[in-house]
Structures are given as structure tokens and as C-alpha cells.
Write a protein that holds these residues in place. Structure first.
Motif, PDB file in Angstrom:
ATOM      1  N   ARG A  76      -8.116  -0.809   7.191  1.00 53.01           N
ATOM      2  CA  ARG A  76      -9.011  -1.960   7.061  1.00 53.01           C
ATOM      3  C   ARG A  76      -8.260  -3.278   6.879  1.00 53.01           C
ATOM      4  NH1 ARG A  76     -14.207  -1.686   6.714  1.00 53.01           N
ATOM      5  NH2 ARG A  76     -14.375  -3.455   5.296  1.00 53.01           N
ATOM      6  N   LEU A  77      -7.054  -3.212   6.350  1.00 52.19           N
ATOM      7  CA  LEU A  77      -6.261  -4.442   6.203  1.00 52.19           C
ATOM      8  C   LEU A  77      -5.893  -5.038   7.568  1.00 52.19           C
ATOM      9  CD1 LEU A  77      -3.966  -3.502   3.184  1.00 52.19           C
ATOM     10  CD2 LEU A  77      -5.623  -5.375   3.255  1.00 52.19           C
ATOM     11  N   GLN A  78      -6.005  -4.210   8.619  1.00 54.58           N
ATOM     12  CA  GLN A  78      -5.662  -4.678   9.973  1.00 54.58           C
ATOM     13  C   GLN A  78      -6.851  -5.294  10.708  1.00 54.58           C
ATOM     14  OE1 GLN A  78      -2.414  -4.377  10.888  1.00 54.58           O
ATOM     15  NE2 GLN A  78      -2.205  -3.544   8.826  1.00 54.58           N
ATOM     16  N   LEU A  96      -7.594   2.110   3.467  1.00 51.20           N
ATOM     17  CA  LEU A  96      -7.221   0.767   3.027  1.00 51.20           C
ATOM     18  C   LEU A  96      -6.251   0.125   4.015  1.00 51.20           C
ATOM     19  CD1 LEU A  96      -7.193  -1.487   0.846  1.00 51.20           C
ATOM     20  CD2 LEU A  96      -5.351  -0.230  -0.286  1.00 51.20           C
ATOM     21  N   MET A  97      -5.229   0.892   4.411  1.00 51.68           N
ATOM     22  CA  MET A  97      -4.236   0.402   5.384  1.00 51.68           C
ATOM     23  C   MET A  97      -4.916  -0.022   6.672  1.00 51.68           C
ATOM     24  SD  MET A  97      -0.976   0.422   4.820  1.00 51.68           S
ATOM     25  CE  MET A  97       0.406   1.292   5.523  1.00 51.68           C
ATOM     26  N   CYS A 141     -14.438  -6.086   1.147  1.00 54.24           N
ATOM     27  CA  CYS A 141     -13.360  -5.491   0.347  1.00 54.24           C
ATOM     28  C   CYS A 141     -13.610  -4.026   0.040  1.00 54.24           C
ATOM     29  CB  CYS A 141     -13.205  -6.264  -0.952  1.00 54.24           C
ATOM     30  SG  CYS A 141     -14.634  -6.075  -2.044  1.00 54.24           S
ATOM     31  N   ARG A 191      -6.297  -8.685  12.400  1.00 53.05           N
ATOM     32  CA  ARG A 191      -4.897  -8.955  12.711  1.00 53.05           C
ATOM     33  C   ARG A 191      -4.740  -9.924  13.879  1.00 53.05           C
ATOM     34  NH1 ARG A 191      -1.350  -3.830  13.905  1.00 53.05           N
ATOM     35  NH2 ARG A 191      -3.078  -3.726  15.367  1.00 53.05           N
ATOM     36  N   ASN A 213      -5.605  -4.590  -2.701  1.00 57.31           N
ATOM     37  CA  ASN A 213      -5.561  -5.942  -2.120  1.00 57.31           C
ATOM     38  C   ASN A 213      -6.379  -6.027  -0.833  1.00 57.31           C
ATOM     39  OD1 ASN A 213      -3.888  -4.102  -0.869  1.00 57.31           O
ATOM     40  ND2 ASN A 213      -2.392  -5.629  -0.226  1.00 57.31           N
ATOM     41  N   SER A 214      -7.582  -5.490  -0.841  1.00 51.46           N
ATOM     42  CA  SER A 214      -8.348  -5.477   0.407  1.00 51.46           C
ATOM     43  C   SER A 214      -8.832  -6.883   0.787  1.00 51.46           C
ATOM     44  CB  SER A 214      -9.527  -4.508   0.296  1.00 51.46           C
ATOM     45  OG  SER A 214     -10.238  -4.731  -0.887  1.00 51.46           O
ATOM     46  N   ILE A 215      -9.283  -7.016   2.026  1.00 51.14           N
ATOM     47  CA  ILE A 215      -9.718  -8.325   2.542  1.00 51.14           C
ATOM     48  C   ILE A 215     -11.013  -8.738   1.842  1.00 51.14           C
ATOM     49  CG2 ILE A 215     -10.575  -9.545   4.592  1.00 51.14           C
ATOM     50  CD1 ILE A 215      -8.782  -7.729   6.296  1.00 51.14           C
ATOM     51  N   VAL A 236       0.809  -1.217   0.000  1.00 49.99           N
ATOM     52  CA  VAL A 236       0.000   0.000   0.000  1.00 49.99           C
ATOM     53  C   VAL A 236       0.854   1.284   0.000  1.00 49.99           C
ATOM     54  CG1 VAL A 236      -1.837   1.270   1.178  1.00 49.99           C
ATOM     55  CG2 VAL A 236      -1.934  -1.219   1.055  1.00 49.99           C
TER      56      VAL A 236
END
Lengths: 472, 278
Positions: B257-259, B254-255, B226, B262, B213-215, B191
Motif C-alpha cells: 500500500r505504500l506504493q 503495508l509495503m 492509512c 508511486r 507509517n502508512s499513507i 518496514v
């Protein structure tokens, strides 16, 4: 059969098999089973011995003589009942028992080298009985037409409309292939409605019943992507039914709606239902945890999400709805069940914004108090904000159950399909036919989100029309 | 089901390339498309970009970074093993048309996904300038493959072990200053890199895409996991993307939401490493 011609013993009716070279590369079943004619012919060879020895050869005492007599008389139901008296698993025994060392070994015809093919007959009885039962389940009628492989129809999507269409057509002798994008068939019945309201085994039973009627289910096929409509017609399908649903979740375009902790009901329910997220980490897909849950919306999906959250350990679940309890679109029964279980209602409120910590994790929702004004187009009194009256709820999980839109995968790759103003597929209300010849559509992709049974009705209407065209 | 035809460690224990037999997908896959895979009955569905496709052989190529339980499990699979479910092609393909010079910018594992897009541009007759970067020379993927389908391959490494010492976007900026003929840019990678591509390309006024590359869960437009913020609108990467106009993307969101998962991802991985999970 009664004529005992001891002099000439006709040979056993041979079993249809898949080609050896072809089958050596695939896992499809090798032996294909007797047709009714073949079974009757084979059963007719039975001597119907006064003192049968075949039964003695069977470890579970199947009365071979009697059931074979019934096959010869085409009494399928009687034959099945006879086998079932002592054997719980006839379709399995008919396939895997070493009959040559058992019943067929003690058959009086054994010395001729041509004993009765008892195993094949047992398999015939079981398979055909199950198919007929499925036929009864699907049509209420006893006998379904033999499936004619040259009359093929494809259904895209495997939700209630496609399943209904498949059942109707298969019972009328049409070969149906159902294409499903996910890894298991069932559509919303699988990913949407939770186990506690519709056990997956019930859905599976219906699908198995369709499989007995030779309906094929092809999973991981994306209509419009891995298979297009023109290709289906090229492959010999005479008609295509589109039952792709209205799965696209709606959001409200509110500030903070993308925070971690705000989910669509579809995502939440899919993680739990389709992916078994409630069994994480045994199953890989995680479900967002929520102690203090807020569900936005007043329909059945909202109730499903709220009750799911409760079962996943939420301490408090509140359903936020902008009108009052009386206007909720959820079924009365679902609402009552939810309330009995301890779900709370926060009526006459609508979210304004979501708030989170510096990691982007949700911790609060701000809501607007509403009041009911004049009736709108739907006849229900329109909720209107009470100026200045806002309040907030602490929450770590907010689930948006505010409706869905048309799934766009198929429609964006098939521009020939005429859409209506709401971007759903246009279909003739009488026949279900779309703007494309011999392409039909039904269910939520035509009407927008509605009920299971309405989708089934659309599947049935389209099936009737398709059958009429195939036969006309 | 997809049988693994060939497995090749690009960076041992870290990045692997797999050729998988999936004839239907191979016949349809276009640059920019992805697949969703599920490895076993209890598995999750993960999206992976199609790095290459051979419709005649019926093969697709995927490249993955071992970063969680599912990719770690995938990495234990070998040639001849079967991937339980493989669904695709998904996503809108890259809009490729003959337009002149295209700058294809890739970082890390993203270079593999970039490859298919670069190849598509090369095949329609565009001048392809590939700009790729990694931490060091040993971690740089797909350079030989890109050389076959690029008019020029420019390289950067963080440690200077190959090409320019520094960021890939520095190389991109320098190239854009030199060549006014670049008509389009595309960035695939981490990202922060994609964000930097957007920033670098902006002043040059060229259309620049990034592949997000979202979830995802279903990958077919059903769950909204996504969702990304593009130009202030909610867009679904799986059915409206994964490529979007770079200048419009909210990379911070985006950053963030990628977490989202986790802690669960960590737990799953720990149990897998302790062999307490399949």
C-alpha cells in the motif's frame, strides 16, 4: 446636528485600537472600528454644509455629506446604499484610503484640525451593514444583539450542525468559537460534497457571513487532542457543542479490499474536494486514476463518487447496488443526474472479493447476484444472494460508498461521554445535551450518517437550549 | 501556522531536524503522537512523527527524510519561515508505564521518532536499551540524544563503520538472549526492519509494538487511506495507531500500500526538481 455652533468644535471621536505592544506581534487588525454610539457622535459633528466640499476630495465621488447624515440618524441601510452608489468597496476604502489627503482634506472643518472622520464612518457603515445582512441571513431579523464576549460557546467540528448553531447563537449575542481539525472550515460540505453539486464559494459565503457576526473559526484544532472539553470550560466557555460528524469510512471486510485501487468514497472525495486533487500536479495531492470504475453503494455519496470519477476521465462508471433502483437511498435528483451523465447501474449485486496483479493493483471485482426477499426491519425487501450466481467486472478503481461510522477521535479521549449502542454520542433528543453537563451534541455523531438539514436541525435545537440556559 | 525556530541538517540533503513553534501541540504532545502538516495553499497533508516536545518553550521537533516533493520543499524552508498548517497531536500515544526494561529499536529516520518514545520510558523510570542501526556511521541519527536517555545504546551499521556489522535486529536478538528482564520492545523504522523486529521478538514472548507509517490524507480518521491489516482486521493507523502489536501486522500489505501513489509521487518530484512546480 442641525445646531451650527461655530464657536466650539468638538474633537473627532477617536478610534479604538489594539494595544501597540500586543499588536506588534500579531496580524490581527490594528484599528477596531467605531461602535454605533461613537459613529453617531462623530457623524453628529458634521456641519452638513450647503455646498459640501468633501465630495470633491473623493476620487470616486462618494456623497459623504449624505451618508454621514444618515449615520447620524442611525439609518445604516440608507448610508450603505448612498456609499454604494459610487463606491463598490466601502469596507476596503474605509480602511486603506488616505482620507487625510482626500475627503477629510476638503472637509470644511479641516482648518480646525478636527475634520470629520469620514473614513472611519465609511468603515463603520460597511462593516455594520455586512454584519446586519449576515444577521438577516441567519435570523431573518434586522438587528442582532451585540456579541457579548463573556458569553462564550465552543463548537467542535465545522460542519452543518455547528455552523447552524454558531449562526443562531451569534445572532443572539453569544460569542461562538468553532474548532476545526482540518485546515479549512465546512466539514462534509467541504470535503464530501463535490463542487459540481455544492460550489465551495457557496460554503465560503455562509462561513464569511458567520465571521461577520464575530464567529471565530480556529482551524487545525483537534477536539479531544489539541483541546479537551474540560480545558474549554476552564477557558471560560459556558457550553460546548460537539458536531464532529460520522466520518469514519466503513469497509466490507472482503478479500482484496486493501488492494491498490480500492478506496473509501471519503478518501476519494477528500482527495478531490478538500485537497483539489483534480488539479494534480499543480496541487500536490494525487487522485487515483480510474478508467473503468466501480462504485459500491447506492446513496448520495455513491452518486457523488461516481460522478466525480466520470469528471476525472473515467470511460465507464458502474454503480453496484445490492437492491434495486427503487430502493436506492440516493436522492432521486442525484440518481437521475448520474444516469443522464452516463453512469450505469449494476443492481441486485454485491461484491464478494477484489483481485489484483502481482503488484497488488486492482484489476477485477467478483460480485454476487442478489434477489429481493422478505422486508427487513427498515421495511425494504432484504437482498439475498442467489446461490452460485456470481460474475466479475474488470475494474481499475473501486470506490466503497457503503456508509460511515462515528469518528472516534473525540470519543476515545473523552470517556465521560455516554455512547449509544452504535458508538455514537448519546444526546437528549429534546435538548441535545449529552451525559456531560453543558456539553451538547448533534448531527451525524449522534444519529449516524444522515442529511445536512437534519444536522442543521440538531444544531438549532442545541443552540436554542444553550441560549435558554445562558439566559436562565 | 508554525514558525521554524531551528533547522539542523542531520545528514545533508537527506535528513533534517526542525524545531517548530507550535505551543498548543507542544503542550499536548506525548510520545508516539504525530502531526499533519501542509506547507502551502496547494500543498498536500503529510504526517510526521513528533521526535520531541518542549511544552515550556512551546516547541516541537520533527525529523524528516527528503523523499518526495513535499519533504524536498520543506527542506528549502529556513529558520523564521512559517509552515502554513500544522495539526496535532494526532494518533494514540504510546502506552508508557513503569514495567522494567524496554528495548527501543530504531532504524534510519525512524530513530528520531523512536527518541520521543524512549524518552517517555526513561522518564517513568524504565530501563531503556536503545538499539539503533543505519547503513553507515555517518547516517546514524540521534545517537548522542539517545545516550542521554538510555541506560545503554547498542549500534549496528551495514558496513561495520560503527558497532556491530550487520542488521539492527541481530543486535536486538543477541541482547534479548542475554537479558531476560526485557518486558517490552518497540520498533520504529523501515518496514523490513519492523517486520524483522516482530520476528526476532516473537520467540521471546515479549509485547512488541511497531509504529506504522502508512499513507494518510486527513490524519483524523476520515479517509481510511492509512488502513492496515492487524490480526486480520482493518485498522486505521491515524486514530487507532500508529502503534500496533508487531506480531499481528501484515507487513506485506503495508509495503504494497505504500506504493499506491508511486508514479504520481515521482512525477511531482520530477516537476519540482525541474522547478516547474512551486
Amino acid at each position: 446636528m442641525q445646531k451650527k455652533t461655530r464657536t466650539r468644535i468638538s474633537p473627532r471621536v477617536s478610534m479604538p485600537m489594539r494595544d501597540a505592544v500586543e499588536r506588534g506581534r500579531m496580524f490581527s487588525e490594528v484599528a477596531l472600528g467605531y461602535s454605533q454610539e461613537q459613529a453617531v457622535a462623530e457623524a453628529g459633528r458634521c456641519l452638513q454644509c450647503k455646498k459640501p466640499t468633501c465630495i470633491k476630495g473623493c476620487p470616486v465621488d462618494v456623497d459623504c455629506k449624505s451618508f454621514i447624515r444618515m449615520v447620524a440618524r442611525k439609518d445604516l441601510k440608507g448610508a450603505f446604499a448612498k456609499i454604494k452608489e459610487t463606491n463598490s468597496l466601502p469596507a476596503i476604502c474605509g480602511r486603506v484610503c488616505p482620507q487625510e489627503n482626500q475627503c477629510e482634506k476638503t472637509c470644511k472643518l479641516r482648518p480646525t484640525g478636527q475634520p470629520i472622520a469620514i473614513g472611519r464612518l465609511e468603515r463603520f457603515v460597511a462593516d455594520n451593514y455586512y454584519a446586519r445582512t449576515s444577521c438577516e441571513e441567519e435570523t431573518g431579523g434586522e438587528a442582532c444583539s451585540v456579541v457579548d464576549e463573556s458569553r462564550k460557546v465552543a463548537a467542535i467540528g465545522s460542519g452543518p450542525s455547528s455552523l447552524t448553531l454558531a449562526g443562531y447563537l451569534a445572532a443572539n449575542g453569544v460569542k461562538v468559537s468553532v474548532f476545526e481539525a482540518l485546515h479549512s472550515p465546512g466539514g462534509v460540505l467541504l470535503y464530501g460534497i463535490p463542487e459540481f453539486r455544492l460550489p465551495k464559494s457557496v460554503v465560503q459565503r455562509e462561513i464569511d457571513s458567520l465571521k461577520n457576526l464575530q464567529v471565530d473559526f480556529l482551524c487545525n484544532y483537534v477536539g479531544g487532542m489539541s483541546v479537551t472539553l474540560p480545558e474549554l470550560f476552564q477557558q471560560g466557555y459556558k457550553a460546548v457543542f460537539l458536531g464532529v460528524g460520522a466520518g469514519l469510512p466503513r469497509f466490507m471486510k472482503l478479500p482484496g479490499e486493501s488492494l491498490i485501487g480500492v478506496y473509501s468514497a471519503n478518501e476519494y472525495l477528500t482527495r478531490v474536494n478538500l485537497m483539489y486533487g483534480y488539479k494534480f500536479p499543480e496541487y500536490d495531492t494525487p487522485v487515483p486514476p480510474g478508467k473503468n470504475v466501480v462504485v459500491i453503494g447506492g446513496g448520495n455519496v455513491a452518486m457523488d463518487a461516481a460522478r466525480t470519477a466520470l469528471r476525472l476521465g473515467a470511460e465507464r462508471v458502474r454503480v453496484v447496488y445490492r437492491r434495486t433502483k427503487g430502493e436506492m437511498p440516493a436522492r432521486q435528483e442525484e440518481l437521475e443526474h448520474a444516469l443522464e451523465e452516463g453512469i450505469e447501474l449494476e443492481i441486485l449485486s454485491s461484491p464478494l472479493s477484489f483481485h489484483g496483479d502481482d503488484q497488488g493493483v486492482l484489476n477485477k471485482v467478483v460480485l454476487q447476484r442478489m434477489e429481493l426477499g422478505k422486508p427487513d426491519e427498515s421495511g425494504r425487501r432484504k437482498p439475498e444472494p442467489i446461490e452460485g450466481d456470481t460474475f466479475s467486472l474488470e475494474t481499475d478503481l473501486a470506490i466503497m460508498a457503503v456508509g460511515t461510522g462515528a469518528n472516534m477521535v473525540l470519543t476515545q479521549t473523552t470517556p465521560e461521554l455516554k455512547l449509544n449502542q452504535r458508538n455514537y454520542i448519546w444526546a437528549d433528543p429534546e435538548t441535545g445535551e449529552t451525559s456531560m453537563n453543558m456539553v451538547f451534541a448533534g448531527g451525524d455523531i449522534v444519529t449516524g450518517a444522515a442529511t445536512v438539514v437534519e444536522a442543521m436541525g440538531a444544531g438549532r435545537r442545541a443552540a436554542r437550549e444553550i441560549l435558554r440556559r445562558l439566559e436562565g | 501556522m508554525g514558525i521554524i525556530i531551528q533547522k539542523r541538517a542531520l545528514i545533508p540533503k537527506r535528513v533534517t531536524e526542525m524545531t517548530v513553534k507550535a505551543p498548543v501541540i507542544a503542550s499536548k504532545a506525548r510520545p508516539g503522537n504525530f502531526v499533519v502538516m501542509r506547507l502551502h495553499m496547494k500543498g498536500e497533508r503529510i504526517p510526521l512523527t513528533i521526535a520531541d516536545a518542549d511544552p515550556e518553550k512551546g516547541h516541537i521537533v520533527i525529523v524528516y527524510l527528503v523523499m518526495g516533493k513535499t519533504t524536498a520543499l520543506l527542506d528549502t524552508m529556513n529558520e523564521g519561515d512559517a509552515i502554513l498548517d500544522i495539526c496535532g497531536p494526532l494518533g494514540r500515544p504510546t502506552r508508557i508505564e513503569k514495567k522494567g526494561t524496554v528495548a527501543c529499536v530504531g532504524g534510519g529516520t525512524g530513530i528520531a521518532a523512536l527518541h520521543h518514545i524512549a524518552k517517555g520510558n526513561f522518564q517513568v523510570g524504565n530501563k531503556v536499551v536503545s538499539v539503533i542501526g543505519a547503513r553507515s556511521k555517518d547516517l546514524l541519527l540521534f545517537k548522542p540524544e539517545l545516550e542521554k536517555i538510555s541506560h545503554q545504546v547498542l549500534v549496528s551499521t551495514d558496513d561495520g563503520s560503527l558497532g556491530h556489522k550487520g542488521l539492527v535486529t541481530e543486535v536486538l536478538k543477541e541482547y534479548l538472549e542475554r537479558d531476560p528482564e526485557v518486558k517490552e520492545g518497540i520498533g520504529v523504522g523501515p518496514v523490513p526492519m519492523m517486520r524483522a523486529v516482530a520476528e526476532v521478538a516473537q520467540p521471546f514472548g515479549i509485547r512488541t509494538l511497531v509504529s506504522l507509517n502508512s499513507i494518510m490524507v486527513d490524519g483524523i480518521g476520515m479517509c481510511g487511506s492509512c488502513r492496515v491489516n492487524v490480526g486480520g482486521e482493518i485498522r486505521f493507523a491515524c486514530v487507532e495507531g500508529p502503534e500496533f502489536e508487531a506480531s499481528q501486522v501484515d507487513f506485506d500489505e503495508l509495503m504494497m500500500r505504500l506504493q499506491a501513489f508511486r508514479s504520481q509521487e515521482k512525477k511531482s518530484m520530477e516537476l519540482f526538481e525541474k522547478k516547474e512546480l512551486l
